[in-house]
Scaffold this motif. Structure first.
Motif, PDB file in Angstrom:
ATOM      1  N   SER A 125       0.839  -1.196   0.000  1.00  0.00           N
ATOM      2  CA  SER A 125       0.000   0.000   0.000  1.00  0.00           C
ATOM      3  C   SER A 125       0.878   1.251   0.000  1.00  0.00           C
ATOM      4  O   SER A 125       2.052   1.211   0.366  1.00  0.00           O
ATOM      5  CB  SER A 125      -0.922   0.009   1.219  1.00  0.00           C
ATOM      6  N   VAL A 126       0.308   2.377  -0.412  1.00  0.00           N
ATOM      7  CA  VAL A 126       1.043   3.636  -0.395  1.00  0.00           C
ATOM      8  C   VAL A 126       0.835   4.318   0.952  1.00  0.00           C
ATOM      9  O   VAL A 126      -0.131   4.046   1.674  1.00  0.00           O
ATOM     10  CB  VAL A 126       0.594   4.564  -1.544  1.00  0.00           C
ATOM     11  N   ASP A 127       1.747   5.225   1.302  1.00  0.00           N
ATOM     12  CA  ASP A 127       1.692   5.914   2.587  1.00  0.00           C
ATOM     13  C   ASP A 127       0.490   6.857   2.661  1.00  0.00           C
ATOM     14  O   ASP A 127      -0.026   7.327   1.639  1.00  0.00           O
ATOM     15  CB  ASP A 127       2.983   6.710   2.815  1.00  0.00           C
ATOM     16  N   TYR A 128       0.119   7.167   3.888  1.00  0.00           N
ATOM     17  CA  TYR A 128      -1.024   8.058   4.105  1.00  0.00           C
ATOM     18  C   TYR A 128      -0.787   9.447   3.508  1.00  0.00           C
ATOM     19  O   TYR A 128      -1.732  10.103   3.046  1.00  0.00           O
ATOM     20  CB  TYR A 128      -1.317   8.154   5.603  1.00  0.00           C
ATOM     21  N   ASP A 129       0.461   9.893   3.501  1.00  0.00           N
ATOM     22  CA  ASP A 129       0.767  11.197   2.905  1.00  0.00           C
ATOM     23  C   ASP A 129       0.395  11.219   1.426  1.00  0.00           C
ATOM     24  O   ASP A 129      -0.090  12.236   0.905  1.00  0.00           O
ATOM     25  CB  ASP A 129       2.253  11.525   3.069  1.00  0.00           C
ATOM     26  N   GLU A 130       0.632  10.106   0.734  1.00  0.00           N
ATOM     27  CA  GLU A 130       0.254  10.005  -0.678  1.00  0.00           C
ATOM     28  C   GLU A 130      -1.267  10.015  -0.840  1.00  0.00           C
ATOM     29  O   GLU A 130      -1.814  10.576  -1.796  1.00  0.00           O
ATOM     30  CB  GLU A 130       0.838   8.727  -1.290  1.00  0.00           C
ATOM     31  N   VAL A 131      -1.961   9.382   0.100  1.00  0.00           N
ATOM     32  CA  VAL A 131      -3.426   9.365   0.075  1.00  0.00           C
ATOM     33  C   VAL A 131      -3.967  10.781   0.255  1.00  0.00           C
ATOM     34  O   VAL A 131      -4.876  11.217  -0.465  1.00  0.00           O
ATOM     35  CB  VAL A 131      -3.981   8.426   1.171  1.00  0.00           C
TER      36      VAL A 131
ATOM     37  N   ALA B  68      -4.155   1.352   5.229  1.00  0.00           N
ATOM     38  CA  ALA B  68      -5.137   0.674   4.375  1.00  0.00           C
ATOM     39  C   ALA B  68      -5.508  -0.673   4.991  1.00  0.00           C
ATOM     40  O   ALA B  68      -4.642  -1.392   5.499  1.00  0.00           O
ATOM     41  CB  ALA B  68      -4.574   0.478   2.983  1.00  0.00           C
ATOM     42  N   ILE B  69      -6.800  -1.009   4.937  1.00  0.00           N
ATOM     43  CA  ILE B  69      -7.239  -2.306   5.451  1.00  0.00           C
ATOM     44  C   ILE B  69      -7.112  -3.387   4.386  1.00  0.00           C
ATOM     45  O   ILE B  69      -7.159  -4.578   4.678  1.00  0.00           O
ATOM     46  CB  ILE B  69      -8.685  -2.245   5.951  1.00  0.00           C
ATOM     47  N   ALA B  70      -6.951  -2.978   3.126  1.00  0.00           N
ATOM     48  CA  ALA B  70      -6.728  -3.911   2.020  1.00  0.00           C
ATOM     49  C   ALA B  70      -6.053  -3.140   0.897  1.00  0.00           C
ATOM     50  O   ALA B  70      -6.301  -1.954   0.701  1.00  0.00           O
ATOM     51  CB  ALA B  70      -8.040  -4.521   1.533  1.00  0.00           C
ATOM     52  N   SER B  71      -5.202  -3.839   0.157  1.00  0.00           N
ATOM     53  CA  SER B  71      -4.498  -3.186  -0.944  1.00  0.00           C
ATOM     54  C   SER B  71      -4.418  -4.146  -2.115  1.00  0.00           C
ATOM     55  O   SER B  71      -4.065  -5.315  -1.952  1.00  0.00           O
ATOM     56  CB  SER B  71      -3.083  -2.784  -0.508  1.00  0.00           C
ATOM     57  N   ALA B  72      -4.797  -3.658  -3.291  1.00  0.00           N
ATOM     58  CA  ALA B  72      -4.800  -4.482  -4.495  1.00  0.00           C
ATOM     59  C   ALA B  72      -3.884  -3.848  -5.542  1.00  0.00           C
ATOM     60  O   ALA B  72      -3.044  -3.006  -5.226  1.00  0.00           O
ATOM     61  CB  ALA B  72      -6.215  -4.647  -5.022  1.00  0.00           C
ATOM     62  N   SER B  73      -4.081  -4.237  -6.790  1.00  0.00           N
ATOM     63  CA  SER B  73      -3.161  -3.831  -7.839  1.00  0.00           C
ATOM     64  C   SER B  73      -3.216  -2.343  -8.141  1.00  0.00           C
ATOM     65  O   SER B  73      -2.184  -1.685  -8.269  1.00  0.00           O
ATOM     66  CB  SER B  73      -3.447  -4.634  -9.112  1.00  0.00           C
ATOM     67  N   ILE B  74      -4.408  -1.786  -8.256  1.00  0.00           N
ATOM     68  CA  ILE B  74      -4.519  -0.386  -8.668  1.00  0.00           C
ATOM     69  C   ILE B  74      -5.084   0.523  -7.580  1.00  0.00           C
ATOM     70  O   ILE B  74      -5.116   1.735  -7.766  1.00  0.00           O
ATOM     71  CB  ILE B  74      -5.377  -0.239  -9.943  1.00  0.00           C
ATOM     72  N   ALA B  75      -5.515  -0.043  -6.468  1.00  0.00           N
ATOM     73  CA  ALA B  75      -6.134   0.784  -5.429  1.00  0.00           C
ATOM     74  C   ALA B  75      -5.971   0.127  -4.070  1.00  0.00           C
ATOM     75  O   ALA B  75      -5.571  -1.043  -3.961  1.00  0.00           O
ATOM     76  CB  ALA B  75      -7.612   1.000  -5.744  1.00  0.00           C
ATOM     77  N   GLN B  76      -6.282   0.885  -3.039  1.00  0.00           N
ATOM     78  CA  GLN B  76      -6.304   0.361  -1.679  1.00  0.00           C
ATOM     79  C   GLN B  76      -7.548   0.891  -0.979  1.00  0.00           C
ATOM     80  O   GLN B  76      -8.127   1.892  -1.388  1.00  0.00           O
ATOM     81  CB  GLN B  76      -5.040   0.742  -0.922  1.00  0.00           C
ATOM     82  N   VAL B  77      -7.960   0.188   0.084  1.00  0.00           N
ATOM     83  CA  VAL B  77      -9.218   0.502   0.752  1.00  0.00           C
ATOM     84  C   VAL B  77      -8.942   0.954   2.182  1.00  0.00           C
ATOM     85  O   VAL B  77      -8.161   0.330   2.909  1.00  0.00           O
ATOM     86  CB  VAL B  77     -10.165  -0.710   0.751  1.00  0.00           C
ATOM     87  N   HIS B  78      -9.605   2.053   2.576  1.00  0.00           N
ATOM     88  CA  HIS B  78      -9.533   2.571   3.942  1.00  0.00           C
ATOM     89  C   HIS B  78     -10.933   2.556   4.546  1.00  0.00           C
ATOM     90  O   HIS B  78     -11.928   2.759   3.840  1.00  0.00           O
ATOM     91  CB  HIS B  78      -9.001   4.004   3.948  1.00  0.00           C
TER      92      HIS B  78
ATOM     93  N   GLN C  59      -7.419   5.214  -5.437  1.00  0.00           N
ATOM     94  CA  GLN C  59      -6.501   4.768  -6.486  1.00  0.00           C
ATOM     95  C   GLN C  59      -5.069   5.144  -6.135  1.00  0.00           C
ATOM     96  O   GLN C  59      -4.802   6.251  -5.652  1.00  0.00           O
ATOM     97  CB  GLN C  59      -6.893   5.399  -7.821  1.00  0.00           C
ATOM     98  N   LYS C  60      -4.153   4.231  -6.370  1.00  0.00           N
ATOM     99  CA  LYS C  60      -2.747   4.517  -6.102  1.00  0.00           C
ATOM    100  C   LYS C  60      -2.249   5.585  -7.082  1.00  0.00           C
ATOM    101  O   LYS C  60      -2.553   5.525  -8.275  1.00  0.00           O
ATOM    102  CB  LYS C  60      -1.934   3.229  -6.219  1.00  0.00           C
ATOM    103  N   PRO C  61      -1.510   6.568  -6.591  1.00  0.00           N
ATOM    104  CA  PRO C  61      -1.186   7.743  -7.409  1.00  0.00           C
ATOM    105  C   PRO C  61      -0.386   7.441  -8.663  1.00  0.00           C
ATOM    106  O   PRO C  61      -0.497   8.167  -9.657  1.00  0.00           O
ATOM    107  CB  PRO C  61      -0.393   8.635  -6.442  1.00  0.00           C
TER     108      PRO C  61
END
Length: 546
Positions: free
Chosen positions: A110-116, A139-149, A164-166
């Motif tokens: 997953s990407v860092d919260y700062d990126e979110v 993130a509670i889950a992270s996949a190929s193109i996105a992660q879930v909070h 979506q991941k940046p």
């Protein structure tokens, strides 16, 4: 300073500048593309030069190094490559060395919260905590193109926020270009047409990265399900909160449930696995044969199971991730229904009519890959673990001889089949995971017939003059229609007998040996593996999904 030193310094400076821009501004798109192209060429050359169908030890080593090389590319590149690797993981009949790709079903980095926060500011002009009263930094889950909070709306409603991941926006176009180049290289090296499908695939990949589109897909699918009495209470799609949704942020109702592939947890919570699998097949067969609006990524991670909040004694499947859908044309939907129905009535004229329309020259081959088992005119559709090996060996030989000519008219082949095949393959894989508790082929055949409607004309020989003209001998057509309907039901009955014999054998095996016997999905997979090895080819499960 000498001229060669100046050139060297200039080259180093230019190279460093390109590297830094690529890494920190373009999210390493050049590095990822170069890595992919290099490894694609090495893998192609390795198979071309070193594959020996008569040397099992050599072939095993080849599969090991190729699968590891492909896996490493997916891990290092990330993004869409994780999704490509997950597709490989879903193909059960690949050599055992390719099971390494199953690791990609675990959470991706997953990407860092700062990126979110940065993405939220770009999309909405606000930070997460300016929109939500609570928002999980991790993130509670992270996949190929996105992660879930997990977050909470101002009114106290718990929601799942898909972000979506940046790097995806920068990488998408490059990844798709390289995907096209890799398919072109494979086409040139192995003389099998592949490039024809790229525009259609890429269009849907782009749609998947637009979360507005995903929200609309979810609402459309929910409306379709609400119209089906048998599914309306058994299947649920989370609500979309549009005021908190943008092209790169999707906010949906939070659902607590058990993952569809967590079999031990499902059993412990007293869910009936047969009922769950039956509903799984029903919902996607309904999409394929009736609505034509088809979820193209129904892997276990996108399905949850819970007790219905309105009735705690009834189960409910929750469908997630609606980014990848395909809308088939009405013409394709009816033709595909007709093809499935005709397989069970042995209506060769109808089969040939559909195959010709789709540019398919070998009806028997296409029928076999549609059913995922050998098919011959006049032969019953039984599931026979004792006779599958030679039958599938025959199909493997036939496929090796006919595959290239089968694809020579690919411009006529409906592109919907790409994603219909993916859906069927994942549903088949889910059924195998559960031990094949339901007769998937029978269920789909019933849905196919229902998708054609209630008019008795669908049971008449599929000839133009019957549809367009009133003939003086219509009483013959009336009789033939009833006979064909009877043949269809007899075929289903025989398939049911075969299925339940196989289930009894599974249970007896468990009683005698302590280990449950293989279901028919596993039997077919194993026979395909055995047969393909005999003919120096690897037949992927997706090849048997139409």
């Amino acid at each position: 300073m000498q001229r060669w030193q100046k050139r060297l310094l200039s080259t180093v400076a230019l190279g460093s500048t390109i590297y830094l821009i690529d890494k920190y501004i373009n999210h390493s798109v050049l590095e990822r593309s170069t890595r992919t192209l290099y490894n694609a060429l090495v893998i192609a050359a390795d198979y071309k030069l070193n594959y020996d169908e008569n040397n099992l030890e050599s072939a095993s080593k080849l599969h090991s190094r190729v699968s590891q090389r492909m896996f490493n590319v997916c891990i290092k590149n990330g993004g869409l490559y994780i999704k490509f690797g997950q597709q490989i993981a879903s193909v059960d009949v690949l050599p055992a060395q390719y099971h390494i790709f199953r690791k990609l079903y675990d959470d991706a980095p997953s990407v860092d919260y700062d990126e979110v926060k940065k993405l939220f500011l770009e999309e909405t002009g606000k930070e997460p905590l300016e929109m939500f009263t609570s928002f999980s930094e991790n993130a509670i889950a992270s996949a190929s193109i996105a992660q879930v909070h997990k977050a909470t709306l101002p009114d106290g409603t718990e929601v799942a926020v898909k972000v979506q991941k940046p790097q995806i926006a920068s990488q998408l176009n490059w990844d798709l270009r390289i995907h096209r180049v890799v398919l072109w290289l494979q086409e040139m090296l192995f003389d099998i047409p592949l490039v024809w499908m790229t525009d259609y695939l890429h269009e849907h990949f782009r749609q998947e990265t637009n979360f507005i589109n995903e929200g609309r897909n979810a609402e459309r699918a929910a409306m379709d399900l609400a119209k089906v009495n048998d599914l309306a209470e058994k299947v649920y799609i989370p609500k979309v909160y549009w005021e908190y949704t943008t092209p790169r942020i999707l906010t949906c109702e939070w659902i607590d449930g058990t993952k569809f592939n967590a079999l031990d947890d499902l059993k412990q919570k007293r869910f009936n696995l047969t009922d769950l699998m039956k509903t799984c097949v029903d919902v996607f067969a309904n999409q394929i044969f009736k609505t034509g609006f088809i979820h193209a990524d129904p892997h276990p991670g996108n399905i949850l199971v819970r007790w219905n909040p309105k009735n705690s004694e009834k189960y409910q499947l929750v469908l997630l991730d609606h980014g990848l859908y395909v809308q088939s044309t009405e013409s394709f939907r009816r033709d595909y229904c007709l093809f499935w129905k005709s397989l069970f009535t042995y209506d060769i004229d109808s089969l040939q009519s559909v195959a010709t329309k789709w540019g398919i020259g070998n009806v028997q081959l296409f029928a076999s890959v549609t059913l995922q088992k050998p098919w011959k005119p006049g032969k019953s559709l039984l599931i026979n673990s004792k006779s599958n090996a030679p039958e599938v060996a025959e199909m493997a030989s036939m496929m090796k001889q006919k595959l290239k000519s089968f694809l020579t008219t690919s411009e006529l082949l409906p592109k919907e089949l790409i994603f219909v095949g993916r859906n069927l393959n994942l549903v088949r894989s889910n059924n195998r995971l559960y031990g094949s508790p339901v007769n998937r082929i029978k269920i789909m055949a019933i849905h196919a017939v229902e998708g054609l409607g209630n008019d008795w004309k669908i049971w008449m020989p599929w000839r133009k003059e019957i549809i367009e003209n009133d003939r003086p001998d219509q009483w013959i057509d009336w009789i033939v229609a009833r006979i064909n309907y009877s043949i269809f039901n007899c075929s289903l009955f025989l398939a049911s007998i075969s299925f339940y014999v196989n289930r009894i054998w599974q249970n007896l095996s468990k009683l005698i040996t302590g280990k449950e016997g293989e279901g028919f999905e596993a039997i077919i997979d194993q026979r395909i593996k055995e047969a393909s090895g005999q003919f120096g080819i690897q037949i992927e499960a997706s090849a048997f999904d139409g």
